[in-house]
Design a protein around this motif. Structure first.
Motif, short mmCIF file in Angstrom:
data_model
loop_
_atom_site.label_atom_id
_atom_site.label_comp_id
_atom_site.label_asym_id
_atom_site.label_seq_id
_atom_site.Cartn_x
_atom_site.Cartn_y
_atom_site.Cartn_z
N GLN A 161 0.83 -1.17 0.10
CA GLN A 161 0.06 -0.19 0.19
C GLN A 161 0.92 1.25 -0.13
O GLN A 161 1.68 1.43 0.85
CB GLN A 161 -1.02 -0.05 1.34
N ASP A 162 0.89 2.20 -0.99
CA ASP A 162 1.77 3.29 -1.26
C ASP A 162 1.14 4.40 -1.15
O ASP A 162 -0.06 4.52 -1.43
CB ASP A 162 2.42 2.99 -2.65
N PHE A 163 1.93 5.54 -0.60
CA PHE A 163 1.40 6.80 -0.15
C PHE A 163 2.55 7.74 -0.87
O PHE A 163 3.58 7.43 -0.66
CB PHE A 163 1.27 7.08 1.10
N VAL A 164 2.13 8.66 -1.68
CA VAL A 164 3.29 9.60 -2.52
C VAL A 164 2.80 10.87 -2.08
O VAL A 164 1.82 11.53 -2.31
CB VAL A 164 3.08 9.17 -4.00
N MET A 165 3.94 11.66 -1.65
CA MET A 165 3.40 13.06 -1.53
C MET A 165 4.76 13.91 -1.95
O MET A 165 5.95 13.60 -2.15
CB MET A 165 3.49 13.10 0.14
N PHE A 166 4.60 15.26 -1.79
CA PHE A 166 5.54 15.97 -2.12
C PHE A 166 5.49 17.42 -1.21
O PHE A 166 4.27 17.44 -0.56
CB PHE A 166 6.12 16.56 -3.48
N ASN A 167 6.35 18.16 -0.90
CA ASN A 167 6.33 19.31 0.13
C ASN A 167 5.77 20.55 -0.31
O ASN A 167 6.01 21.83 -0.07
CB ASN A 167 7.78 19.61 0.81
N HIS A 168 4.44 20.48 -0.87
CA HIS A 168 3.89 21.81 -1.30
C HIS A 168 2.21 21.22 -1.19
O HIS A 168 2.10 20.12 -1.71
CB HIS A 168 4.00 22.32 -2.57
N PRO A 169 1.27 21.94 -0.74
CA PRO A 169 0.05 21.53 -0.66
C PRO A 169 -0.76 21.48 -2.06
O PRO A 169 -1.90 20.60 -1.98
CB PRO A 169 -0.63 22.52 0.25
N VAL A 170 -0.41 22.16 -3.23
CA VAL A 170 -0.96 22.07 -4.45
C VAL A 170 -0.13 21.88 -5.52
O VAL A 170 1.05 22.05 -5.10
CB VAL A 170 -1.56 23.40 -4.52
N PHE A 171 -0.61 21.48 -6.67
CA PHE A 171 0.29 21.08 -7.84
C PHE A 171 0.12 22.42 -8.82
O PHE A 171 -1.02 23.30 -8.71
CB PHE A 171 -0.48 20.15 -8.46
N PHE A 172 1.19 22.56 -9.49
CA PHE A 172 1.00 23.73 -10.40
C PHE A 172 0.25 23.90 -12.06
O PHE A 172 0.31 24.48 -12.69
CB PHE A 172 2.53 24.18 -10.75
N VAL A 173 -0.58 22.48 -11.82
CA VAL A 173 -1.46 22.52 -13.02
C VAL A 173 -2.73 21.95 -12.65
O VAL A 173 -2.82 21.18 -11.47
CB VAL A 173 -0.87 21.51 -14.17
N ARG A 174 -3.88 22.30 -13.01
CA ARG A 174 -5.20 21.86 -12.57
C ARG A 174 -5.73 20.64 -13.06
O ARG A 174 -6.25 19.83 -12.14
CB ARG A 174 -6.29 22.83 -12.91
N ASP A 175 -5.10 20.15 -14.32
CA ASP A 175 -5.73 18.93 -14.94
C ASP A 175 -4.63 18.07 -15.79
O ASP A 175 -3.48 18.92 -15.91
CB ASP A 175 -7.04 19.11 -15.52
N VAL A 176 -5.21 16.97 -16.22
CA VAL A 176 -4.46 16.26 -17.40
C VAL A 176 -4.14 17.17 -18.57
O VAL A 176 -3.14 17.18 -19.13
CB VAL A 176 -4.83 15.01 -17.72
N ALA A 177 -5.11 17.91 -19.07
CA ALA A 177 -4.75 18.73 -20.60
C ALA A 177 -3.76 19.70 -20.07
O ALA A 177 -2.83 20.15 -21.15
CB ALA A 177 -6.25 19.61 -20.81
N GLU A 178 -3.98 20.44 -19.20
CA GLU A 178 -2.84 21.53 -18.71
C GLU A 178 -1.54 20.89 -18.65
O GLU A 178 -0.45 21.28 -18.83
CB GLU A 178 -3.14 22.47 -17.51
N TYR A 179 -1.35 19.64 -17.83
CA TYR A 179 -0.26 18.95 -17.63
C TYR A 179 0.56 18.85 -19.02
O TYR A 179 1.65 18.75 -19.19
CB TYR A 179 -0.42 17.75 -16.88
N ARG A 180 -0.30 18.30 -20.03
CA ARG A 180 0.14 17.89 -21.19
C ARG A 180 0.81 19.05 -21.95
O ARG A 180 2.15 18.79 -22.16
CB ARG A 180 -1.10 17.36 -22.09
N SER A 181 0.13 20.32 -21.89
CA SER A 181 0.60 21.55 -22.35
C SER A 181 1.94 21.83 -21.66
O SER A 181 3.22 22.17 -22.23
CB SER A 181 -0.31 22.51 -22.46
N ASN A 182 2.00 21.77 -20.41
CA ASN A 182 3.10 22.14 -19.50
C ASN A 182 4.43 21.38 -19.65
O ASN A 182 5.42 21.81 -19.87
CB ASN A 182 2.60 22.51 -18.14
N PHE A 183 4.12 19.97 -19.52
CA PHE A 183 5.30 19.07 -19.58
C PHE A 183 5.74 19.08 -20.96
O PHE A 183 6.86 18.63 -21.16
CB PHE A 183 4.45 17.81 -19.09
N ALA A 184 4.98 19.24 -21.99
CA ALA A 184 5.52 19.34 -23.39
C ALA A 184 6.43 20.31 -23.59
O ALA A 184 7.63 20.14 -23.83
CB ALA A 184 4.45 19.21 -24.31
N ALA A 185 6.31 21.55 -23.10
CA ALA A 185 7.11 22.48 -23.17
C ALA A 185 8.43 22.50 -22.29
O ALA A 185 9.50 22.69 -22.71
CB ALA A 185 6.42 24.03 -22.66
#
Length: 378
Positions: A161-185
């Motif tokens: 049973q895994d739990f995955v975290m990082f040290n900020h309460p929010v992510f810098f993209v809202r959804d998968v579509a924005e992640y695609r655009s951001n990550f591609a750049a």
């Protein structure tokens, strides 16, 4: 003549500075008002899958493999994120004996139960770099010997049973579509354009750029001296929740870490080694959950929104203890590097929800298989 010129230039620069400041303040006020009127409840308690999500996911996997190849070493292929570990250590995760009945689900169903676990502490970058460089920091927890059917079909993770975290309460993209655009750049080395996908100001993600800048924080004094958050939501039985891990030094023997030389490339590993291996002092944390209140703006599908602690305070479900131990051996470091941490290594009671978690399932599995095959670990 020269004096008049400098006075004129000074007045001009002063007016330009005032103009830029006024524009900046006006823009900030406009974005604040926009957020106030758009980020309001109630919200859905169910997932909503965008029509383009499957295609976006495949494009992201292709870009992630390209990033892995860019940062591969001569003998090993690294993770596409959190490539540098400060240590992979044994841990004990104990469910609170007085846990609220409403939260007794999955691995928290038995109050007082202690799980043996691995904890991996890391930097967020896709390529190992000096710890003093601003970066995200990660914590991944793998409970061992967990019975029951899991969400993954891979038999190698049947008892995890895994739990995955990082040290900020929010992510810098809202959804998968924005992640695609951001990550591609970013994959193309165009980091400055990641939040400005077109010349149309309506497409600019200034709030998300600000989140990204906050995420790239200075290093803590030690990997055990910061808060780690799930960012994305999960199920906990019938509840939609987010979780976090906070240091609880009051639950461990009093300890003062000696000042570390922050110019050393791996001073965070040194700090962890100093405490656990040299000074033989354990580190303590609390694992907490925050329940969604759908009457307020606590969305499932937007990971850039922080759920209000005023509306829904965090509740402690378990205590985590990293006992004194020797961990910095070649064998343990290699075993740690071959471990795969994935929030979908989970019981159904802890099912990841939301677009970013659905993306993680596909990307983590694809990259992990690719990396382990390339490294001869399959």
């Amino acid at each position: 003549m020269l004096t008049r010129f400098w006075l004129w230039l000074g007045r001009l620069l002063g007016r330009l500075s005032l103009g830029v400041t006024a524009i900046g303040l006006s823009s900030w006020a406009a974005f604040a008002l926009h957020d106030h009127f758009t980020h309001r409840g109630p919200v859905s308690t169910e997932e909503v899958i965008a029509p383009s999500e499957a295609a976006d996911t495949q494009a992201i996997i292709a870009d992630a493999i390209a990033v892995v190849e860019q940062h591969s070493e001569n003998t090993r292929v690294l993770r596409d994120a959190h490539a540098k570990a400060h240590g992979c250590v044994h841990a004990e995760v104990s469910v609170r004996a007085d846990l609220n009945n409403e939260l007794r689900h999955g691995v928290f169903s038995e109050p007082g139960k202690t799980w043996q676990a691995w904890v991996r502490l890391s930097n967020g970058n896709a390529y190992p770099q000096f710890d003093r460089i601003r970066d995200a920091r990660g914590m991944a927890i793998k409970l061992l010997g967990v019975p029951g059917e899991k969400l993954t079909s891979d038999p190698r993770h049947a008892g995890e049973q895994d739990f995955v975290m990082f040290n900020h309460p929010v992510f810098f993209v809202r959804d998968v579509a924005e992640y695609r655009s951001n990550f591609a750049a970013q994959a193309q080395g165009k980091k400055a354009l990641a939040f400005f996908p077109s010349v149309d100001p309506r497409s600019w993600e200034l709030r998300h750029l600000f989140i990204a800048l906050q995420t790239l924080a200075p290093a803590p004094e030690s990997p055990v001296a910061t808060i780690y958050s799930s960012v994305a939501p999960y199920k906990l039985g019938p509840h939609n929740i987010k979780y976090r891990v906070i240091p609880t030094p009051e639950n461990c023997p009093t300890y003062q870490l000696p000042e570390q030389n922050r110019d050393l490339p791996n001073f965070l590993r040194s700090a962890l080694y100093q405490q656990l291996s040299l000074d033989r002092t354990p580190a303590c944390f609390a694992l907490q959950v925050q329940r969604q209140n759908a009457e307020h703006y606590m969305p499932i599908e937007d990971t850039s929104i922080e759920w209000s602690e005023t509306v829904s305070p965090f509740e402690t479900v378990a205590d985590i203890r990293l006992p004194a131990q020797d961990f910095d051996s070649r064998e343990q470091n290699l075993a740690c590097d071959n471990l795969s941490f994935n929030p979908w290594h989970a019981l159904p009671e802890h099912r990841p929800i939301g677009g970013i978690n659905r993306l993680r399932k596909a990307v983590y599995e694809a990259i992990s298989s690719y990396r382990l095959e390339r490294n001869g670990a399959l």
